[in-house]
Design a protein around this motif. Structure first.
Motif, short mmCIF file in Angstrom:
data_model
loop_
_atom_site.label_atom_id
_atom_site.label_comp_id
_atom_site.label_asym_id
_atom_site.label_seq_id
_atom_site.Cartn_x
_atom_site.Cartn_y
_atom_site.Cartn_z
N ALA A 1 -11.14 -12.33 -3.52
CA ALA A 1 -10.09 -12.39 -4.54
C ALA A 1 -9.49 -11.00 -4.78
O ALA A 1 -8.28 -10.87 -4.99
N ALA A 2 -10.32 -9.96 -4.71
CA ALA A 2 -9.81 -8.59 -4.89
C ALA A 2 -8.84 -8.22 -3.78
O ALA A 2 -7.84 -7.53 -4.02
N VAL A 3 -9.11 -8.66 -2.56
CA VAL A 3 -8.20 -8.39 -1.44
C VAL A 3 -6.84 -9.05 -1.72
O VAL A 3 -5.79 -8.43 -1.53
N GLU A 4 -6.86 -10.29 -2.18
CA GLU A 4 -5.60 -10.98 -2.48
C GLU A 4 -4.83 -10.26 -3.59
O GLU A 4 -3.62 -10.09 -3.51
N ARG A 5 -5.54 -9.80 -4.62
CA ARG A 5 -4.89 -9.06 -5.71
C ARG A 5 -4.31 -7.75 -5.21
O ARG A 5 -3.20 -7.36 -5.60
N HIS A 6 -5.04 -7.06 -4.36
CA HIS A 6 -4.58 -5.79 -3.81
C HIS A 6 -3.25 -5.97 -3.09
O HIS A 6 -2.34 -5.15 -3.21
N CYS A 7 -3.13 -7.05 -2.34
CA CYS A 7 -1.88 -7.32 -1.61
C CYS A 7 -0.72 -7.57 -2.55
O CYS A 7 0.41 -7.16 -2.27
N ARG A 8 -0.97 -8.24 -3.65
CA ARG A 8 0.11 -8.55 -4.59
C ARG A 8 0.66 -7.31 -5.27
O ARG A 8 1.80 -7.29 -5.72
N GLY A 9 -0.16 -6.28 -5.37
CA GLY A 9 0.28 -5.06 -6.05
C GLY A 9 0.38 -5.30 -7.55
O GLY A 9 -0.18 -6.25 -8.09
N GLY A 10 1.09 -4.43 -8.23
CA GLY A 10 1.23 -4.56 -9.68
C GLY A 10 -0.06 -4.26 -10.40
O GLY A 10 -1.01 -3.72 -9.83
N GLY A 11 -0.12 -4.63 -11.65
CA GLY A 11 -1.25 -4.32 -12.51
C GLY A 11 -2.59 -4.81 -12.01
O GLY A 11 -3.62 -4.16 -12.23
N GLY B 1 -5.07 -2.53 -9.37
CA GLY B 1 -5.81 -1.32 -9.72
C GLY B 1 -5.07 -0.07 -9.28
O GLY B 1 -3.87 0.07 -9.51
N GLN B 2 -5.76 0.82 -8.60
CA GLN B 2 -5.15 2.09 -8.17
C GLN B 2 -4.02 1.89 -7.18
O GLN B 2 -3.19 2.77 -7.01
N ALA B 3 -3.96 0.75 -6.53
CA ALA B 3 -2.90 0.48 -5.54
C ALA B 3 -1.67 -0.14 -6.19
O ALA B 3 -0.74 -0.52 -5.49
N ALA B 4 -1.63 -0.20 -7.49
CA ALA B 4 -0.55 -0.88 -8.20
C ALA B 4 0.84 -0.43 -7.77
O ALA B 4 1.74 -1.24 -7.63
N ASP C 1 1.51 1.37 -4.91
CA ASP C 1 1.62 1.61 -3.47
C ASP C 1 2.58 0.61 -2.83
O ASP C 1 2.68 -0.54 -3.27
N ASP C 2 3.26 1.05 -1.78
CA ASP C 2 4.14 0.13 -1.07
C ASP C 2 3.29 -0.82 -0.21
O ASP C 2 2.09 -0.63 -0.04
N ALA C 3 3.95 -1.84 0.33
CA ALA C 3 3.25 -2.87 1.09
C ALA C 3 2.49 -2.28 2.28
O ALA C 3 1.35 -2.67 2.56
N GLY C 4 3.10 -1.35 2.99
CA GLY C 4 2.46 -0.76 4.15
C GLY C 4 1.19 0.00 3.80
O GLY C 4 0.18 -0.11 4.49
N ARG C 5 1.26 0.74 2.74
CA ARG C 5 0.07 1.50 2.33
C ARG C 5 -1.06 0.56 1.90
O ARG C 5 -2.22 0.79 2.23
N ARG C 6 -0.74 -0.52 1.18
CA ARG C 6 -1.77 -1.49 0.78
C ARG C 6 -2.39 -2.14 2.02
O ARG C 6 -3.60 -2.30 2.10
N PHE C 7 -1.56 -2.50 3.02
CA PHE C 7 -2.06 -3.10 4.25
C PHE C 7 -2.99 -2.14 4.97
O PHE C 7 -4.09 -2.50 5.39
N ARG C 8 -2.56 -0.90 5.15
CA ARG C 8 -3.37 0.08 5.89
C ARG C 8 -4.72 0.31 5.20
O ARG C 8 -5.74 0.48 5.87
N TRP C 9 -4.74 0.31 3.88
CA TRP C 9 -6.00 0.49 3.17
C TRP C 9 -6.92 -0.71 3.44
O TRP C 9 -8.12 -0.54 3.68
#
Length: 129
Positions: free
Chosen positions: A68-78, A81-84, A86-94
């Motif tokens: 579930a955390a991975v899915e939230r990370h992809c959505r971005g926003g609040g 967490g710290q990736a709120a 970040d652009d889509a590419g940076r979230r994917f690379r992480w």
């Protein structure tokens, strides 16, 4: 005949490795990134019976929380967490960076797609469910 616009996308499977020392794994999700569309999304599916076959003592609650955390990370926003911000590419690379945890990304693959949203659904059905 009309030319169809297809964009390059990248994807990685999310694998569960409940006992890292044994190296056994099952597919539990997919992460899709399309730079041209600024798109990143993860969909997950936990087959609890397969997980328990690899490790009867697996922390199913913890695995569900990690997916579930991975899915939230992809959505971005609040919710990211710290990736709120970040652009889509940076979230994917992480997300696809190698790690030695129960939830691990597989290698990154590429393809062409007209619709990244449909692609993530197609890959989940093809490779995970």
């Amino acid at each position: 005949m009309t030319a169809t616009s297809r964009d390059v996308f990248e994807y990685a499977l999310l694998r569960l490795v409940p006992r890292v020392e044994r190296g056994e794994q099952i597919n539990a999700g997919v992460v899709v990134y399309c730079r041209a569309k600024s798109y990143v999304r993860a969909l997950t599916h936990l087959d609890e019976a397969k997980l328990r076959a690899l490790d009867p003592e697996a922390d199913v609650t913890g695995v569900r929380a990690s997916l579930a955390a991975v899915e939230r990370h992809c959505r971005g926003g609040g919710d990211a967490g710290q990736a709120a911000d970040d652009d889509a590419g940076r979230r994917f690379r992480w997300l696809v960076a190698p790690r030695s945890t129960v939830v691990q990304p597989g290698p990154v693959h590429t393809g062409l797609t007209e619709d990244p949203e449909a692609e993530v659904e197609r890959l989940l059905d093809l490779l995970v469910r």
